[in-house]
Design an enzyme around this catalytic site. Sequence first.
Site, short mmCIF file in Angstrom:
data_model
loop_
_atom_site.label_atom_id
_atom_site.label_comp_id
_atom_site.label_asym_id
_atom_site.label_seq_id
_atom_site.Cartn_x
_atom_site.Cartn_y
_atom_site.Cartn_z
N ARG A 32 -17.60 77.50 14.93
CA ARG A 32 -16.20 77.44 14.54
C ARG A 32 -16.11 76.99 13.09
O ARG A 32 -16.56 75.89 12.73
CB ARG A 32 -15.43 76.45 15.44
CG ARG A 32 -13.97 76.35 15.04
CD ARG A 32 -13.17 75.40 15.91
NE ARG A 32 -11.87 75.21 15.27
CZ ARG A 32 -11.32 74.03 15.01
NH1 ARG A 32 -11.94 72.92 15.36
NH2 ARG A 32 -10.16 73.95 14.40
N HIS A 78 -7.03 75.10 8.30
CA HIS A 78 -7.61 73.77 8.52
C HIS A 78 -7.28 72.92 7.31
O HIS A 78 -8.17 72.43 6.60
CB HIS A 78 -9.11 73.85 8.78
CG HIS A 78 -9.66 72.65 9.49
ND1 HIS A 78 -10.50 72.73 10.58
CD2 HIS A 78 -9.48 71.32 9.28
CE1 HIS A 78 -10.82 71.52 11.00
NE2 HIS A 78 -10.22 70.64 10.21
N GLU A 96 -4.97 71.12 14.44
CA GLU A 96 -4.36 69.80 14.50
C GLU A 96 -3.04 69.67 13.74
O GLU A 96 -2.92 68.90 12.78
CB GLU A 96 -5.33 68.73 14.00
CG GLU A 96 -6.57 68.58 14.88
CD GLU A 96 -7.41 67.36 14.51
OE1 GLU A 96 -6.97 66.54 13.69
OE2 GLU A 96 -8.51 67.23 15.07
N ASN A 141 -8.97 69.13 20.71
CA ASN A 141 -9.90 68.22 20.04
C ASN A 141 -9.74 66.83 20.66
O ASN A 141 -8.62 66.31 20.74
CB ASN A 141 -9.59 68.12 18.54
CG ASN A 141 -9.84 69.43 17.81
OD1 ASN A 141 -10.41 70.36 18.38
ND2 ASN A 141 -9.41 69.52 16.57
N TYR A 174 -11.19 62.82 20.55
CA TYR A 174 -12.01 61.80 19.92
C TYR A 174 -11.87 60.43 20.60
O TYR A 174 -12.85 59.71 20.76
CB TYR A 174 -11.66 61.66 18.43
CG TYR A 174 -12.16 62.82 17.60
CD1 TYR A 174 -13.49 62.88 17.19
CD2 TYR A 174 -11.32 63.86 17.26
CE1 TYR A 174 -13.96 63.94 16.43
CE2 TYR A 174 -11.77 64.94 16.50
CZ TYR A 174 -13.11 64.97 16.10
OH TYR A 174 -13.57 66.03 15.36
N GLU A 181 -13.34 70.36 19.13
CA GLU A 181 -13.99 69.33 18.31
C GLU A 181 -14.26 68.11 19.18
O GLU A 181 -13.41 67.70 19.97
CB GLU A 181 -13.13 68.87 17.14
CG GLU A 181 -13.04 69.82 15.98
CD GLU A 181 -12.20 69.24 14.84
OE1 GLU A 181 -12.13 67.99 14.70
OE2 GLU A 181 -11.60 70.04 14.11
#
Length: 454
Positions: free
Chosen positions: A72, A116, A161, A289, A291, A363
């Site tokens: 990606r 991005h 995002e 994503n 985290y 991600e």
Amino acid sequence: MPDGFEVGVSTAAFQIEGAVRDDGRGPSTWDEFMAQPGRIADGSDASIATDHYHRYREDVGLMKELGVDSYRFSLGWPRIQPGGVGGANRAGIQFYDRLLDELLAAGIRPMATLFHWDMPEPLQHKGGWMTRDTASRFADFALLAGEAFGDRVDKWVTINEPTTVTLNGYALGIHAPGATLMFDSLLSAHHQLLGHGLAVQALRSVGVTGGIGITNVHSPVHPAKDTMRNRAHAEVFDLIHNRIFADPVLLGRYPRFPLLSRKLFAPLIEVDDADLKIIAQPLDFYGLNYYMPTRIGSGPPADDTTPDGVAAGVRLLPFHIQAWPEYPTTAFGWPIAPEFLTETLEDYAARYQGVLPPVYITEGGASFDDVVAADGSVDDADRASYLAEHLAAAFAGVEGVDLRGYYVWTLLDNWEWAAGFEQRFGLIHVNAETQQRTPKRSYAWLQHVLRERR
């Protein structure tokens, strides 16, 4: 590992390519932002970054050796369309042509992200995502990219995002363009989502062969204490961080806002139904994503620290983000809590039952204070453990979620936005002076896992 489960690595153009003035590339919002004193933690810039623009063949070779299924990456909007309007820059198209061909020759499926965070600076001068016209300009860019690469890209991500762009870029000023609009920034969220929908239409109009989706960062939100006030503020943060982005895309509407906080969400209250119809284009997949989890407490924060950097505006908020002392943390101070990846998937299974398309974790990764040994090696056992725990959580899956893959952030130690070179997420160490690539222990670990699978 489930049969057919896709494992990849993720990067972003501005963080790795460098060559910011080469071959007709125009300036981006981040070129402008990083030139402002005090914006970047270590005072560095991304003019060279990891020099991927000139070393992409070496990097694709390292991916092939790693054994990943997919890569990606993002298409640099200022490299392809320097002014944000008009035709394509031929040299920019040719670079991504070479990259795509190299990936396919290596047996690696390309996943291309259209945005991005590197918007052409001329569009930012006109208001960026706070301006409705930017959504249309983004659709024009999507059309150029679809026409050029639509026969070779396996999956398309429209926007990466939008949460982070809205909060860090337009609300708190931590990221480019550095605006501090607080809740007024929510208009930029709507325009990003509108741009997403228009980009999906543009890609489909030129018959791209790959699947199309969007990617957002999501975090399960918990009140710090079980009180009415804490629960109310946790609900507001959940709306800001998660639901105002996922609900319109997947349900075709913005969520209902609590009566006491409705005025905060004024930019999203009265939205044209035609916009929502565009935003809710059918998707082939949803990118998530993950985290960390978020813990919210009532009352303004004691200081101006956020998980992504310093922002004086956060002291004006009626709530604050609290630490999770029961969990170990990354070098960024983010809690390492893989069980909350499972909770995130459970939340999505419940909230979007019946409408959630296949999901990819686009991600997941961690920064650590890597130490380079005398022989040049990097024994990043913490990162290998992080990936083992999070991949195990992904493999276990959640009923109601068709989870099809996990992409590690990131392939190379890169230029990590406002943190500069201070935070290292890579499977591969990069010497900033020589650009020498050295695979870390986590690279060798993942390589072993992927070889055993086969």
